[in-house]
Design a protein around this motif. Structure first.
Motif, PDB file in Angstrom:
ATOM      1  N   UNK A   1     -15.942   6.847  49.653  1.00  0.00           N
ATOM      2  CA  UNK A   1     -14.929   6.385  50.603  1.00  0.00           C
ATOM      3  C   UNK A   1     -14.334   7.554  51.402  1.00  0.00           C
ATOM      4  N   UNK A   2     -13.892   8.598  50.702  1.00  0.00           N
ATOM      5  CA  UNK A   2     -13.260   9.736  51.379  1.00  0.00           C
ATOM      6  C   UNK A   2     -14.233  10.436  52.329  1.00  0.00           C
ATOM      7  N   UNK A   3     -15.495  10.501  51.944  1.00  0.00           N
ATOM      8  CA  UNK A   3     -16.498  11.118  52.821  1.00  0.00           C
ATOM      9  C   UNK A   3     -16.668  10.294  54.093  1.00  0.00           C
ATOM     10  N   UNK A   4     -16.694   8.979  53.938  1.00  0.00           N
ATOM     11  CA  UNK A   4     -16.799   8.104  55.116  1.00  0.00           C
ATOM     12  C   UNK A   4     -15.588   8.282  56.020  1.00  0.00           C
ATOM     13  N   UNK A   5     -14.426   8.336  55.425  1.00  0.00           N
ATOM     14  CA  UNK A   5     -13.191   8.471  56.216  1.00  0.00           C
ATOM     15  C   UNK A   5     -13.191   9.781  56.990  1.00  0.00           C
ATOM     16  N   UNK A   6     -13.656  10.847  56.376  1.00  0.00           N
ATOM     17  CA  UNK A   6     -13.728  12.129  57.091  1.00  0.00           C
ATOM     18  C   UNK A   6     -14.784  12.091  58.195  1.00  0.00           C
ATOM     19  N   UNK A   7     -15.896  11.418  57.942  1.00  0.00           N
ATOM     20  CA  UNK A   7     -16.991  11.355  58.907  1.00  0.00           C
ATOM     21  C   UNK A   7     -16.593  10.562  60.145  1.00  0.00           C
ATOM     22  N   UNK A   8     -15.823   9.484  59.960  1.00  0.00           N
ATOM     23  CA  UNK A   8     -15.460   8.591  61.073  1.00  0.00           C
ATOM     24  C   UNK A   8     -14.047   8.926  61.529  1.00  0.00           C
ATOM     25  N   UNK A   9     -13.953   9.824  62.446  1.00  0.00           N
ATOM     26  CA  UNK A   9     -12.670  10.293  62.955  1.00  0.00           C
ATOM     27  C   UNK A   9     -11.847   9.132  63.520  1.00  0.00           C
ATOM     28  N   UNK A  10     -10.595   9.035  63.090  1.00  0.00           N
ATOM     29  CA  UNK A  10      -9.680   8.056  63.656  1.00  0.00           C
ATOM     30  C   UNK A  10      -9.548   6.754  62.885  1.00  0.00           C
ATOM     31  N   UNK A  11     -10.388   6.525  61.887  1.00  0.00           N
ATOM     32  CA  UNK A  11     -10.310   5.275  61.132  1.00  0.00           C
ATOM     33  C   UNK A  11      -9.257   5.420  60.028  1.00  0.00           C
ATOM     34  N   UNK A  12      -8.439   4.398  59.858  1.00  0.00           N
ATOM     35  CA  UNK A  12      -7.440   4.411  58.797  1.00  0.00           C
ATOM     36  C   UNK A  12      -8.082   3.987  57.475  1.00  0.00           C
ATOM     37  N   UNK A  13      -7.419   4.310  56.380  1.00  0.00           N
ATOM     38  CA  UNK A  13      -7.927   3.888  55.071  1.00  0.00           C
ATOM     39  C   UNK A  13      -8.038   2.373  55.001  1.00  0.00           C
ATOM     40  N   UNK A  14      -7.020   1.702  55.502  1.00  0.00           N
ATOM     41  CA  UNK A  14      -6.995   0.236  55.459  1.00  0.00           C
ATOM     42  C   UNK A  14      -8.160  -0.360  56.247  1.00  0.00           C
ATOM     43  N   UNK A  15      -8.391   0.155  57.452  1.00  0.00           N
ATOM     44  CA  UNK A  15      -9.463  -0.380  58.291  1.00  0.00           C
ATOM     45  C   UNK A  15     -10.825  -0.076  57.701  1.00  0.00           C
ATOM     46  N   UNK A  16     -10.986   1.107  57.107  1.00  0.00           N
ATOM     47  CA  UNK A  16     -12.258   1.443  56.478  1.00  0.00           C
ATOM     48  C   UNK A  16     -12.515   0.512  55.297  1.00  0.00           C
ATOM     49  N   UNK A  17     -11.502   0.282  54.486  1.00  0.00           N
ATOM     50  CA  UNK A  17     -11.647  -0.616  53.338  1.00  0.00           C
ATOM     51  C   UNK A  17     -12.027  -2.019  53.799  1.00  0.00           C
ATOM     52  N   UNK A  18     -11.373  -2.514  54.837  1.00  0.00           N
ATOM     53  CA  UNK A  18     -11.684  -3.852  55.362  1.00  0.00           C
ATOM     54  C   UNK A  18     -13.101  -3.907  55.906  1.00  0.00           C
ATOM     55  N   UNK A  19     -13.489  -2.898  56.646  1.00  0.00           N
ATOM     56  CA  UNK A  19     -14.823  -2.861  57.247  1.00  0.00           C
ATOM     57  C   UNK A  19     -15.904  -2.826  56.172  1.00  0.00           C
ATOM     58  N   UNK A  20     -15.706  -1.998  55.161  1.00  0.00           N
ATOM     59  CA  UNK A  20     -16.673  -1.923  54.064  1.00  0.00           C
ATOM     60  C   UNK A  20     -16.782  -3.254  53.339  1.00  0.00           C
ATOM     61  N   UNK A  21     -15.650  -3.901  53.130  1.00  0.00           N
ATOM     62  CA  UNK A  21     -15.642  -5.198  52.443  1.00  0.00           C
ATOM     63  C   UNK A  21     -16.396  -6.250  53.249  1.00  0.00           C
ATOM     64  N   UNK A  22     -16.185  -6.268  54.549  1.00  0.00           N
ATOM     65  CA  UNK A  22     -16.860  -7.242  55.420  1.00  0.00           C
ATOM     66  C   UNK A  22     -18.361  -6.990  55.447  1.00  0.00           C
ATOM     67  N   UNK A  23     -18.764  -5.737  55.607  1.00  0.00           N
ATOM     68  CA  UNK A  23     -20.193  -5.416  55.655  1.00  0.00           C
ATOM     69  C   UNK A  23     -20.873  -5.654  54.310  1.00  0.00           C
ATOM     70  N   UNK A  24     -20.144  -5.451  53.229  1.00  0.00           N
ATOM     71  CA  UNK A  24     -20.681  -5.774  51.909  1.00  0.00           C
ATOM     72  C   UNK A  24     -20.862  -7.288  51.787  1.00  0.00           C
ATOM     73  N   UNK A  25     -19.894  -8.046  52.287  1.00  0.00           N
ATOM     74  CA  UNK A  25     -19.992  -9.501  52.273  1.00  0.00           C
ATOM     75  C   UNK A  25     -21.156 -10.025  53.098  1.00  0.00           C
TER      76      UNK A  25
END
Length: 124
Positions: free
Chosen positions: A42-66
């Motif tokens: 998670x932290x690596x993804x957040x660093x890689x994608x400049x500007x994404x919040x923790x909340x938005x990254x978590x939501x995006x990962x959850x949706x793509x996993x779904x």
């Protein structure tokens, strides 16, 4: 679950439209591209994608996993260790999203020149 022989993205009720929206969303495409060549935490993804919040990254990962595009592996450790990787379908769609983003990056000067109201921006 309904059995589809093929999706119809133009039909409002077709699930393909929702998946297309997730893949082409502001953050969905970037997550797919970031995971294209490696498994990341998670932290690596957040660093890689400049500007994404923790909340938005978590939501995006959850949706793509779904959608069946990302696998989440929780090791059940403290502190938490969770890895994210693409499924075979995720790898295929990631390659297509990457090709689109690569084309945009390669053609950015020409695209900006065609946009009359484009303010000059720094390209990294």
């Amino acid at each position: 679950m309904r059995n589809f022989s093929r999706g119809d993205v133009f039909a409002a009720a077709c699930p393909s439209r929702q998946i297309l929206q997730h893949v082409t969303s502001r953050w969905g495409g970037l997550v797919l591209i970031a995971l294209r060549e490696e498994t990341l935490r998670f932290a690596q993804l957040r660093r890689r994608i400049d500007g994404i919040s923790e909340r938005m990254l978590a939501q995006t990962l959850q949706v793509l996993e779904g959608d069946g595009l990302i696998l989440r592996k929780d090791y059940g450790e403290v502190p938490p260790r969770v890895d994210y990787t693409l499924t075979p379908a995720g790898r295929e769609i990631s390659a297509r999203v990457f090709a689109l983003s690569d084309w945009i990056e390669k053609n950015l000067p020409e695209l900006l020149a065609l946009t009359p109201d484009a303010a000059p921006q720094t390209v990294q």
